[in-house]
Design a protein around this motif. Structure first.
Motif, PDB file in Angstrom:
ATOM      1  N   LEU A  88      37.055  63.263-102.146  1.00 28.01           N
ATOM      2  CA  LEU A  88      36.243  64.164-103.019  1.00 28.01           C
ATOM      3  C   LEU A  88      37.239  64.879-103.988  1.00 28.01           C
ATOM      4  O   LEU A  88      38.419  65.200-103.433  1.00 28.01           O
ATOM      5  CB  LEU A  88      35.652  65.469-102.228  1.00 28.01           C
ATOM      6  N   PRO A  89      36.783  64.905-105.150  1.00 30.07           N
ATOM      7  CA  PRO A  89      37.495  65.830-106.146  1.00 30.07           C
ATOM      8  C   PRO A  89      37.181  67.232-105.656  1.00 30.07           C
ATOM      9  O   PRO A  89      36.599  67.536-104.839  1.00 30.07           O
ATOM     10  CB  PRO A  89      36.914  65.555-107.545  1.00 30.07           C
ATOM     11  N   GLU A  90      38.099  68.159-106.422  1.00 29.57           N
ATOM     12  CA  GLU A  90      37.968  69.487-106.106  1.00 29.57           C
ATOM     13  C   GLU A  90      36.628  69.992-106.549  1.00 29.57           C
ATOM     14  O   GLU A  90      35.768  69.303-107.697  1.00 29.57           O
ATOM     15  CB  GLU A  90      39.111  70.231-106.952  1.00 29.57           C
ATOM     16  N   ARG A  91      35.946  71.027-105.825  1.00 28.28           N
ATOM     17  CA  ARG A  91      34.873  71.583-106.206  1.00 28.28           C
ATOM     18  C   ARG A  91      33.645  70.628-106.142  1.00 28.28           C
ATOM     19  O   ARG A  91      32.765  70.644-107.245  1.00 28.28           O
ATOM     20  CB  ARG A  91      34.986  72.405-107.484  1.00 28.28           C
ATOM     21  N   ALA A  92      33.577  69.711-105.483  1.00 26.47           N
ATOM     22  CA  ALA A  92      32.420  68.732-105.553  1.00 26.47           C
ATOM     23  C   ALA A  92      31.176  69.165-105.478  1.00 26.47           C
ATOM     24  O   ALA A  92      30.632  69.885-104.176  1.00 26.47           O
ATOM     25  CB  ALA A  92      32.684  67.643-104.476  1.00 26.47           C
ATOM     26  N   VAL A  93      30.196  68.758-106.190  1.00 24.16           N
ATOM     27  CA  VAL A  93      28.929  69.130-106.283  1.00 24.16           C
ATOM     28  C   VAL A  93      27.881  67.744-106.460  1.00 24.16           C
ATOM     29  O   VAL A  93      28.241  67.025-107.246  1.00 24.16           O
ATOM     30  CB  VAL A  93      28.328  70.135-107.132  1.00 24.16           C
ATOM     31  N   ALA A  94      26.816  67.617-105.732  1.00 20.34           N
ATOM     32  CA  ALA A  94      25.856  66.703-106.081  1.00 20.34           C
ATOM     33  C   ALA A  94      24.473  67.537-106.449  1.00 20.34           C
ATOM     34  O   ALA A  94      24.071  68.408-105.531  1.00 20.34           O
ATOM     35  CB  ALA A  94      25.419  65.684-104.890  1.00 20.34           C
ATOM     36  N   MET A  95      23.385  66.965-107.418  1.00 21.60           N
ATOM     37  CA  MET A  95      22.478  67.578-107.712  1.00 21.60           C
ATOM     38  C   MET A  95      21.211  66.815-107.353  1.00 21.60           C
ATOM     39  O   MET A  95      21.266  65.607-107.677  1.00 21.60           O
ATOM     40  CB  MET A  95      22.374  67.623-109.379  1.00 21.60           C
ATOM     41  N   THR A  96      20.232  67.368-106.536  1.00 24.93           N
ATOM     42  CA  THR A  96      19.239  66.459-106.244  1.00 24.93           C
ATOM     43  C   THR A  96      17.680  67.204-106.514  1.00 24.93           C
ATOM     44  O   THR A  96      17.736  68.633-106.558  1.00 24.93           O
ATOM     45  CB  THR A  96      19.295  66.346-104.706  1.00 24.93           C
ATOM     46  N   PHE A  97      16.754  66.643-106.955  1.00 28.15           N
ATOM     47  CA  PHE A  97      15.555  67.309-106.937  1.00 28.15           C
ATOM     48  C   PHE A  97      14.722  66.630-105.977  1.00 28.15           C
ATOM     49  O   PHE A  97      14.445  65.145-105.844  1.00 28.15           O
ATOM     50  CB  PHE A  97      14.928  66.786-108.559  1.00 28.15           C
ATOM     51  N   ASP A  98      13.345  67.280-105.397  1.00 28.30           N
ATOM     52  CA  ASP A  98      12.375  66.683-104.542  1.00 28.30           C
ATOM     53  C   ASP A  98      10.976  66.407-105.181  1.00 28.30           C
ATOM     54  O   ASP A  98      10.765  67.099-106.161  1.00 28.30           O
ATOM     55  CB  ASP A  98      12.417  67.647-103.494  1.00 28.30           C
ATOM     56  N   ASP A  99      10.556  65.542-104.663  1.00 27.48           N
ATOM     57  CA  ASP A  99       9.032  65.324-104.855  1.00 27.48           C
ATOM     58  C   ASP A  99       8.689  64.548-106.253  1.00 27.48           C
ATOM     59  O   ASP A  99       7.930  63.367-106.142  1.00 27.48           O
ATOM     60  CB  ASP A  99       8.228  66.658-105.153  1.00 27.48           C
ATOM     61  N   GLY A 100       9.151  64.700-107.527  1.00 28.87           N
ATOM     62  CA  GLY A 100       8.993  63.957-108.478  1.00 28.87           C
ATOM     63  C   GLY A 100       7.758  64.628-109.490  1.00 28.87           C
ATOM     64  O   GLY A 100       6.962  63.850-109.915  1.00 28.87           O
ATOM     65  N   THR A 101       7.564  65.733-109.574  1.00 33.36           N
ATOM     66  CA  THR A 101       6.531  66.102-110.512  1.00 33.36           C
ATOM     67  C   THR A 101       6.778  66.193-112.007  1.00 33.36           C
ATOM     68  O   THR A 101       7.816  66.102-112.457  1.00 33.36           O
ATOM     69  CB  THR A 101       6.371  67.567-109.750  1.00 33.36           C
ATOM     70  N   PHE A 102       5.610  66.196-112.768  1.00 33.15           N
ATOM     71  CA  PHE A 102       6.024  66.032-114.144  1.00 33.15           C
ATOM     72  C   PHE A 102       6.919  67.046-114.843  1.00 33.15           C
ATOM     73  O   PHE A 102       7.517  66.713-115.540  1.00 33.15           O
ATOM     74  CB  PHE A 102       4.575  66.084-114.696  1.00 33.15           C
TER      75      PHE A 102
END
Length: 350
Positions: A88-102
């Motif tokens: 991992l690089p420093e300060r690793a983050v992943a972005m997720t969204f649930d459901d899939g609304t408009f």
């Protein structure tokens, strides 16, 4: 009281330089922060449910804070591979969204694109094909919108009962009764939508306007395709937003979901998010059998090499999380502070 104490502690540690030390530490570098979001408000959804909806201006501030903190935001698949490879690089983050609304298409994705942030969208697919408001969500939202009304349940469920909707508890009582009625009567999706329209009429809420705004609607197949072409990673969230405790039914949810996503994107989805954050250890072998390589929960925390790939923690971000608290999570300080258990969205989608 706990929240105020936490904010004061984080501010004090930041002033003392501890925040920077943790942010740049070996401990933080070995951990992945997976951020979880549901909706970005088209209108007033965040006033109805702030744990699930965030105003666009607050989401923009989050993206600005991520940039200012020099976080390395990675695509989820890459982030998980690098986590378990200790790369991992420093300060690793992943972005997720649930459901899939408009609202993801209308509000969230333009901001993500502006800030050049990769994102994974966990998509539940039933309401992509039947593109009307998600039944349980729209009922809850309508009951809140009509909270100054005394609802005559006889006109909705046939039960001789009137409910004063001014309190959240009363709204929940009505929602549960409507949901039970729909289940007991085995209503079809079309019949549920008619019931929601009838509820809106009883509450004096303009259902047509909500339809036009696409409040509580899922993305259409064409919108999903356009997002995928534009780089959005579309992954599994079950077809009907539920996880039956029967192996065959559970696997069917995964396969129906996967087939639908493949038809829309041309890609075989292999990452999974538990609907409502609710999981059972019995699900793990079924997920492996289905070829799922990672699964995320709504348990707050950092993913580490010791984390089970099918029980990865995430931070469920929401507007009540102050900037200093959000920064505490980015740095890693918040992981050491006491916190209340986070709740996922416990509402079914079908």
């Amino acid at each position: 009281m706990l929240k105020k104490l936490k904010q004061a502690t984080l501010k004090s540690l930041k002033s003392a330089g501890v925040s920077t030390l943790v942010h740049n530490s070996r401990w933080r570098r070995r951990r992945l922060l997976i951020l979880a979001y549901h909706g970005i408000s088209l209108n007033d959804e965040h006033l109805w449910n702030y744990t699930q909806y965030m105003p666009p201006e607050v989401f923009r501030l989050r993206l600005e804070q991520l940039r200012k903190s020099r976080c390395n935001i990675l695509p989820l698949d890459e982030a998980i591979k690098r986590l378990y490879a200790n790369e991992l690089p420093e300060r690793a983050v992943a972005m997720t969204f649930d459901d899939g609304t408009f609202d993801f298409y209308q509000k969230a994705f333009p901001l993500l694109k502006e800030f050049d942030v990769p994102v994974t969208l966990y998509l539940t697919t039933f309401y992509s094909h039947y593109n009307r408001p998600v039944f349980d969500l729209i009922c809850s939202y309508l009951l809140w919108k009509g909270r100054n009304v005394i609802l005559d349940m006889k006109e909705i469920t046939g039960k001789d009962l009137k409910i004063d909707l001014r309190s959240r508890d009363a709204q929940e009582t009505a929602r549960v009764a409507i949901r039970a009625f729909a289940r007991d009567q085995k209503l079809t999706a079309e019949e549920k939508d008619a019931l929601a329209a009838n509820l809106a009429a009883g509450l004096k809420v303009d259902y047509r306007t909500l339809l036009d705004q696409r409040i509580m609607h899922n993305l259409t197949p064409d919108e999903v395709n356009r997002l995928a072409v534009d780089g959005v990673d579309v992954e599994l969230h079950t077809h009907r937003h539920r996880t039956p405790k029967d192996r065959d039914l559970f696997i069917r949810e995964i396969e129906d979901n996967r087939k639908s996503i493949h038809a829309m994107t041309g890609k075989r989805a292999s990452h999974f998010c538990y609907p409502s954050g609710a999981y059972d250890l019995a699900f793990l072998p079924w997920l492996r059998e289905s070829g799922v390589v990672s699964a995320t929960t709504c348990e707050p925390g950092f993913a580490a090499t010791t984390s089970d790939r099918l029980l990865l923690p995430r931070l469920l971000d929401h507007p009540a999380l102050t900037p200093v608290e959000f920064e505490g999570w980015l740095t890693g300080l918040s992981a050491a502070l006491p916190r209340r258990r986070a709740n996922g969205n416990n509402q079914d989608r079908v």
